[in-house]
Scaffold this active site. Structure first.
Site: not given
Length: 1265
Positions: A571, A893, A897
């Site tokens: 991410d 996180d 996610d």
């Protein structure tokens, strides 16, 4: 429980009249039922339907187990299930098989053996002598014990022996549960029949259900299968808003019967019970059996030493599990007293009495010790708002803003995953709440009004507890491969045992007992008794090493996967980039592309939007929320007050009063507020530039070019817009529909933020790339920003191309370079070739196009950057990579996610609790770094960020935890120091080196199998290093065990026939060295840096098999040569194979050679660099090797005669001694050279996935056609 069946004629239907003789029959039936119900043992009476009629017959009458002494029966469904297996296909249960318990006398472990024992008494005893008859009895008894043990080890075998399969669910009293993959092992659970209370809609009915792993599954007549007990968590929003709780006592009774109490109930096992489970394990029983065989062969010291080692290891495992389960039992539902709306009035109830559907008043409440009480169940807020600490679930001690669901459309269906901003999760703590006095249900205690969605083990906290509770079973690596490997070794053993049996039977003087014993020893010797112990130690060593770095694992089976990872997905926001945002200025106000950094020149309306369109909130007089929004407020020099007013610090600007917030939603990519400025109402909106563009009345000509210019430079850009609203009251403004507020907007500029990349992101990703991993970025941010950051952190190195709609109205798509100078027409079949020259990037809108055209598997595997993707699309990306054979790691996180982290083979959730230390240092090393910086890294909020990245993570750790410790004035640094000290104390207490560390709630995140308390991506390297180390350690263990077992099989067969035996003390010394070597190699630490070379992912590969065969050949040749050389010096004497052990030259030489080969096997096959420490760095192993070589030299050179006498070794002739020394060195040299040659010839490589990708894509296309 017995069941009796009475065949009765069918009941009369409306069209059939009751004949005279049917009434007496029914009276007889009633009498029979009365008789049966008065019996001491409860009976189940099933009226079997008359199959001659098509219009049904008597419905099954099932005596309720709950009503043992009552004359009452449950009327079941007349539709009978004729299936013995039900496909449930859920995340927990895959299939259910119906079973009926056999009467004890008809079980297959009873009557066949009763016959066998009878035959033994009547036929065997009279015809054989007593000794032989006892051997036969021993064989029958051993077989009987084995059958009993198999019913413990194998659920399928237990079902075969103790149960019979049935087709009618009403005849079943148990069921075999086959769980979904990675959800545990099969189990047999009782099937329950329960009478349900009668209601107005249906008379008394029957419920058939079973409980599995704390979940309730009910049989559905409509679906003809079992389904999980449903909770009211997916209804329409309107349904919840109209809910007024339970209106009658009858409904409360029904609800309690259906869902049970809101508690976490699981029995506390005793040490004795856990120890019994451990010693009933197949390997332990096998080990004890081996010890028994060694005892029969008079190896007492060796046997007792092995038995002691086994009991020590198993009791340690049992103690570890007991500790984990005791820790979990401390977690309880808070029994705080709540106001609950029942039967038309508010009543006080304990949190443990709550039911799904209850309407409650909830707010911040503290116990006698000053601790905040936790939310007792998952609830949906109907009125009011709350600030909540969700650390117990996500691990992030960052306050999350929870708001009422009142502004959502009544017809929308609730999705807890999507609508988490409206849900209070069980176990979390409310730090602050604001009631809504306009709601039709007024809470008497001033709390927020909420409706209970889920209770008990179905809450989010309950699910996390289930994960931890059922992952405490023994952990191993490569379990199916270990089975195949043992099978491979057993083949050799059977050949050797067959050879001994054949030779033994040729000699009529040999004892059959000794012959059978030696054959048993040969077969059992190839299955190393220490195998499960060594595999467990390999995984547990990695678990402890990770825990010492602040990385916790709830699913240990994933550790070996970490060693096989070939693609790492990251991410961006808050993972690769820092959360410390910097406000750069405002752009797009004119056609000048430069930023306006002088705040006095920015229009007032734009400043008002930046000052008020946010989700910041005060908790205990501290402003907490998204760092981006705090940076904007600081950048424009405004202040925000606790009464929701934004005021400029300088000048005479107007204050802005927030009236209503429409919180950020990842699927909308925007947020809005309704505000009042000088008695005039406005709607202020901010969001992703492309989202806001569609909602503007007039789009400036420079709009697109301006935001693209800033995103190309890696900045985060938010579009600002506003709308003037007509005169209205505050209550009317609050009730405005979101769609009304967010349409017909006027553009007010772009807010541009600089988002610095974390200090170690580029270094960590470079190391991953250099160590044969592909890198991918998956972000919700804009494509140009994502590409810029991806280049900075080494994810992309070639020219980039971004997929987007083609210019013009032809409806096609094209690849465009970031500076828009180069375009390529999109063709799904050319993506693979294109990826050779370019790094590809696609957005969320293009993902939808790929899904519609079923091209995901043709395109996604080749893409390096995914931008503007929603959380559900992140999940799709990971599953696409998995389906083409990639082993995936996802790092993100613990909030947005979750889906992707769960789907990946290895999911690492970063929780920002411990500031980032540098790679290779423990969590403690980061303490000084934190104290220098003076503040901890700021995590992100749960609601309120409106950027493409869909990130919302409130406030920093020091800010959020201070509200819970208001009475304790600690600085952030002191709190951090205390936390680290506590963490290390716990690890010192738990880490005994053998058992896995105890994972507690708060350490683990419900998001991911791995939870890292770091504000850095460096834990990904730690996880991969430990994964590779475990994989390599497992591989070397299998090779060493294989070589040792093959050599043992040879010694026990060919040499045994020649009368060569080992002494008891000799075998014990050899066993001690083996145990020490295995212990020390399993504790080898991985190297601090990852190597470009990859470990071999499987045991069955050319490298392993060639290495085994080559070394085995050398070992056997050396062994045969040495024994032959010794035989020349032996006097001519006949050694009896079954005779007592007595020292001679051949025995002595074979023991010395065996000892040397053992040392050489460990030294040659130790896999040090490039994955683990080398032998010289692994000091305990080095000392053990030196000690073993020294011991070998001492006994061979006969320096201490007393030692050799104790070991029962005879003196060697000088010539033979020199030969042995030289041959030992040569054998080691040949094996070492062969092993090094194979490592060079067969290096670990990146898996070839493209071939599988083409095959999977072609297969998917055929299915679509």
């Amino acid at each position: 429980m017995t069941r009796e069946y009475i065949e009765l004629p069918p009941l009369p239907t409306r069209r059939a009249r009751t004949s005279r003789f049917q009434i007496p029959l029914l009276c007889i039936a009633k009498s029979v039922l009365r008789y049966l119900s008065s019996a001491t043992e409860p009976s189940v009476v099933v009226f079997k339907p008359d199959r001659r009629r098509h219009d049904g017959a008597l419905t099954p009458l099932v005596r309720s187990p709950a009503a043992k002494n009552q004359r009452e029966f449950v009327v079941g469904s007349s539709e009978r299930s004729e299936m013995s297996r039900f496909n449930v296909g859920g995340k927990v249960v895959d299939t259910v098989d119906l079973l009926r318990k056999r009467h004890w006398a008809w079980r297959l472990d009873m009557w066949p053996f009763a016959i066998l024992y009878g035959v033994w008494v009547s036929a065997v005893v009279p015809s054989l002598d007593f000794a032989d008859a006892c051997i036969v009895l021993g064989g029958i008894s051993a077989f009987h014990i084995l059958v009993f043990l198999f019913t413990v080890w194998s659920v399928d075998f237990k079902c075969f022996v103790k149960f019979s399969q049935v087709n009618d669910i009403h005849h079943a009293d148990a069921c075999k549960i086959t769980p979904a993959k990675f959800s545990g092992s099969k189990e047999v659970v009782p099937l329950h029949f329960r009478k349900l209370a009668a209601s107005s809609t249906s008379p008394s009915a029957e419920e058939i259900y079973f409980d599995f792993r704390k979940q309730h599954f009910i049989y559905s007549d409509e679906k003809h299968t079992f389904s999980k007990l449903l909770y009211p968590s997916k209804e329409a929003i309107g349904y919840y808003l109209k809910n007024t709780g339970y209106g009658t006592e009858a409904k409360i009774v029904t609800g309690t019967e259906k869902w049970g109490r809101n508690v976490f109930e699981y029995p506390q096992p005793t040490f004795q019970k856990l120890m019994k489970e451990q010693v009933m394990e197949p390997f332990f029983v096998f080990q004890v059996f081996c010890v028994g065989l060694w005892c029969l062969d008079e190896y007492w010291y060796y046997s007792l030493f092995t038995l002691f080692m086994l009991f020590v290891f198993e009791s340690t495992m049992a103690k570890s599990r007991l500790k984990t389960l005791s820790e979990l039992r401390r977690v309880k539902v808070d029994s705080q007293i709540l106001m609950v709306y029942r039967c038309g009035k508010w009543v006080k109830l304990s949190g443990t009495e709550l039911l799904p559907g209850d309407v409650v008043s909830i707010g911040r409440s503290t116990g006698l010790d000053g601790e905040d009480k936790s939310v007792p169940a998952d609830m949906l807020i109907l009125a009011g708002s709350a600030i909540v600490n969700e650390a117990i679930l996500t691990g992030e001690s960052t306050p999350q803003w929870k708001v009422s669901v009142g502004n959502r459309g009544n017809d929308e269906r609730l999705s807890i995953k999507r609508d988490k901003a409206h849900v209070l999760f069980g176990g979390t703590k409310i730090l602050q709440h604001t009631p809504d006095k306009t709601f039709h249900l007024k809470a008497p205690d001033g709390g927020c009004v909420a409706v209970v969605l889920r209770t008990g083990f179905e809450t989010s906290q309950g699910k996390l507890m289930r994960t931890i509770l059922f992952s405490t079973e023994r952990v191993t690596a490569n379990s199916w491969e270990s089975g195949l490997f043992i099978l491979f070794l057993v083949v050799f053993a059977l050949i050797a045992a067959g050879y001994v049996l054949k030779k033994g039977l040729e000699d009529p003087t040999r004892s059959k007992y000794k012959l059978l014993l030696s054959c048993s020893l040969i077969i059992t010797s190839v299955i190393p008794p220490e195998l499960p112990m060594e595999l467990s130690i390999a995984v547990n060593t990695s678990l402890i090493a990770l825990a010492r770095r602040g990385i916790y694992c709830t699913e240990p089976f994933r550790i070996p996967f970490a060693g096989k990872v070939d693609i790492c997905c990251f991410d961006k926001t808050g993972t690769l980039t820092s959360d410390d945002m910097e406000f750069s200025g405002v752009g797009g106000l004119t056609d000048n592309e430069d930023l306006e950094t002088e705040i006095s020149k920015v229009p007032d309306r734009t400043l008002e939007i930046l000052a008020s369109c946010h989700a910041l909130v005060f908790v205990d007089n501290k402003l907490v929320g998204d760092p981006l929004e705090k940076a904007a407020l600081k950048g424009i020099d405004w202040t925000y007050k606790s009464d929701e007013k934004a005021i400029p610090k300088k000048g005479g600007g107007n204050f802005v009063q927030i009236v209503q917030r429409h919180h950020f939603a990842s699927h909308l990519k925007r947020m809005a507020v309704v505000v009042r400025v000088q008695e005039e109402f406005f709607a202020f909106i901010k969001g992703a530039p492309e989202t806001i563009q569609e909602r503007l009345i007039n789009v400036p000509a420079w709009y697109v070019e301006t935001y693209k210019k800033h995103t190309r430079q890696g900045s985060r850009v938010l579009a600002l817009a506003y709308k003037s609203l007509p005169d209205m009251t505050v209550s009317e403004a609050r009730s405005l529909e979101r769609e009304t507020v967010e349409s017909g907007l006027t553009f007010a500029g772009f807010a541009v933020f600089n988002c610095p990349i974390r200090g170690d992101s580029a270094t960590v990703l470079s190391e991953l790339k250099a160590s044969s991993h592909d890198l991918v970025m998956i972000t919700g941010d804009q494509a140009l920003t994502a590409c810029h950051v991806a280049r900075q952190v080494n994810i992309i190195s070639k020219p980039a191309l971004i997929l987007g709609p083609a210019k013009g109205n032809n409806g096609g798509y094209e690849w465009v370079s970031p500076d828009e100078t180069h375009t390529v027409i999109f063709s799904e079949n050319e993506v693979g070739d294109l990826s050779e020259s370019y790094d590809l990037c696609i957005g969320g809108d293009c993902m939808e196009m790929l899904q519609q055209s079923s091209s995901t598997l043709k395109v996604i595997p080749y893409v390096k950057v995914f931008a503007r993707v929603a959380p559900e699309q992140k999940e799709l990306i990971i599953t696409s990579f998995k389906s083409v054979g990639r082993v995936t790691l996802m790092c993100g996180d613990g909030t947005n996610d979750v889906g992707a982290l769960k789907q990946a083979h290895v999911g690492v959730a970063l929780l920002n609790a411990i500031p980032a230390g540098q790679t290779g240092k423990s969590a403690t090393s980061s303490k000084n770094e934190t104290e220098k910086s003076g503040k901890s890294k700021k995590p992100k909020p749960a609601s309120g960020t409106v950027d493409g990245s869909s990130k919302s993570k409130p406030a920093s750790k020091s800010e959020s935890t201070s509200n819970q410790n208001a009475n304790r004035h600690l600085t952030a640094a002191e709190m951090q120091r205390q936390k680290l000290k506590k963490l290390m104390d716990e690890l010192n207490e738990d880490g005994d080196g053998r058992s896995a560390p105890v994972v507690k709630l708060g350490d683990a995140s419900m998001a991911s199998p791995f939870t890292a308390k770091h504000a850095s991506v460096s834990p990904t390297i730690d996880v991969i290093r430990q994964g590779r180390s475990t994989l390599v350690t497992t591989l070397q263990m299998f090779k060493i065990l294989g070589l040792n077992c093959l050599a043992t099989a040879y010694v026990l067969s060919v040499m045994y026939l020649d009368g060569v035996k080992l002494g008891d003390v000799q075998a014990t010394i050899s066993g001690v060295f083996t145990a020490a070597f295995f212990l020390f190699i399993s504790h080898a630490s991985p190297l601090p840096t990852l190597s470009a070379e990859r470990p071999h992912p499987n045991i069955f590969c050319s490298y392993v098999l060639l290495s085994l065969l080559g070394q085995f050949t050398v070992h056997i040749f050396f062994l045969i040569s040495s024994v032959k050389a010794a035989e020349k010096y032996m006097p001519e004497e006949c050694i009896e194979p079954d005779s007592e052990f007595h020292p001679n030259l051949v025995n002595t030489v074979s023991y010395m050679v065996g000892m040397m080969l053992q040392v050489a096997t460990f030294a040659v096959n130790y896999m040090g660099h490039p994955f683990n420490q080398s032998i010289s760095q692994n000091r305990p192993f080095q000392y053990a090797l030196v000690g073993a070589v020294g011991f070998f030299t001492v006994i061979t050179s006969d320096l201490f005669r007393d030692l050799n006498d104790w070991l029962k070794l005879v003196p060697l002739p000088k010539e033979l001694r020199n030969k042995l020394m030289l041959w030992s060195f040569l054998a080691f040299l040949v094996c070492y050279s062969w092993e090094r040659f194979l490592r060079w010839a067969f290096p670990g490589k990146m898996p070839a996935w493209k071939k599988k990708q083409r095959a999977v894509a072609t297969s998917a296309e055929k299915k679509r056609v």
